[in-house]
Design a protein around this motif. Structure first.
Motif, PDB file in Angstrom:
ATOM      1  N   ASN A  80       0.837  -1.198   0.000  1.00 43.89           N
ATOM      2  CA  ASN A  80       0.000   0.000   0.000  1.00 43.89           C
ATOM      3  C   ASN A  80       0.876   1.254   0.000  1.00 43.89           C
ATOM      4  OD1 ASN A  80      -1.668   2.226   1.206  1.00 43.89           O
ATOM      5  ND2 ASN A  80      -3.228   0.627   1.112  1.00 43.89           N
ATOM      6  N   THR A  81       0.587   2.182  -0.881  1.00 45.65           N
ATOM      7  CA  THR A  81       1.419   3.378  -1.004  1.00 45.65           C
ATOM      8  C   THR A  81       0.919   4.560  -0.181  1.00 45.65           C
ATOM      9  OG1 THR A  81       0.199   4.069  -2.980  1.00 45.65           O
ATOM     10  CG2 THR A  81       2.212   2.752  -3.325  1.00 45.65           C
ATOM     11  N   PRO A 129       4.099   3.139   4.441  1.00 44.29           N
ATOM     12  CA  PRO A 129       3.636   3.071   3.057  1.00 44.29           C
ATOM     13  C   PRO A 129       4.767   2.734   2.097  1.00 44.29           C
ATOM     14  CG  PRO A 129       2.782   5.034   4.145  1.00 44.29           C
ATOM     15  CD  PRO A 129       3.798   4.427   5.073  1.00 44.29           C
TER      16      PRO A 129
END
Length: 193
Positions: A80-81, A129
């Protein structure tokens, strides 16, 4: 460490709810070699290994009960960024005629698995992230293995191989504070001879 214990305690309930949730494709767990062996011996916990590393007067002890197994070099990966992953437990389960066993690792032992003895750095239970979708945030244990003990088998005279699963449980938090449970599962095996 004490603050993380509080955070882990608060969110353990939330994480347990994730047991019914499907795996989050952005979180993964793996080990080097999915097969382990049940050995008739105790083992040293990661908490004790960390304590010995930090204080040479601390005695190394086999503090995980006899009849144990281990999985080498656990790695967590988070793709997940935007959100941060908070990992609160790792569970290994075998459900079958020869072996019905669950090992849950949480709190200090979970954090100690990812302690880095080279830099004396404690893990805080988070995966930040990812820098991009193709470059996930990855954490690999530099010095400790996942170890479980007190394994009892149905028939001491019958060798077997049991298939099970390793599940990482936690939650993700967005920059705005929204949270949702996450989990990832991988297949593991254990042999008894």
């Amino acid at each position: 460490m004490k603050m993380m214990k509080i955070v882990f305690s608060i969110f353990l309930g939330l994480a347990i709810l994730s047991c019914s949730k499907k795996d989050d494709s952005q979180l993964s767990v793996s080990v080097v070699g999915e097969t382990s062996y049940i050995i008739p011996a105790p083992a040293q916990s990661c908490v004790n290994k960390r304590a010995v590393d930090l204080d040479s007067t601390t005695a190394a002890t086999s503090d995980i009960s006899e009849r144990s197994f281990k999985y080498n070099t656990p790695t967590l990966s988070w793709e997940n960024t935007a959100n941060t992953a908070y990992i609160v437990a790792l569970k290994i389960e075998f459900k079958g005629a020869n072996l019905d066993y669950t090992c849950t690792i949480a709190g200090d032992e979970l954090l100690a698995i990812f302690y880095n003895p080279v830099t004396n750095t404690d893990w805080d239970g988070t995966l930040g992230p990812a820098s991009s979708a193709s470059s996930p945030t990855t954490l690999t244990s530099p010095a400790c293995n996942i170890v479980c003990g007190e394994v009892s088998v149905a028939n001491e005279d019958q060798p077997f191989t049991a298939s099970g699963k390793m599940t990482v449980i936690g939650f993700e938090r967005s920059p705005t504070g929204d949270e949702k449970p996450i989990k990832a599962t991988s297949t593991v095996k254990v042999n008894f001879e």
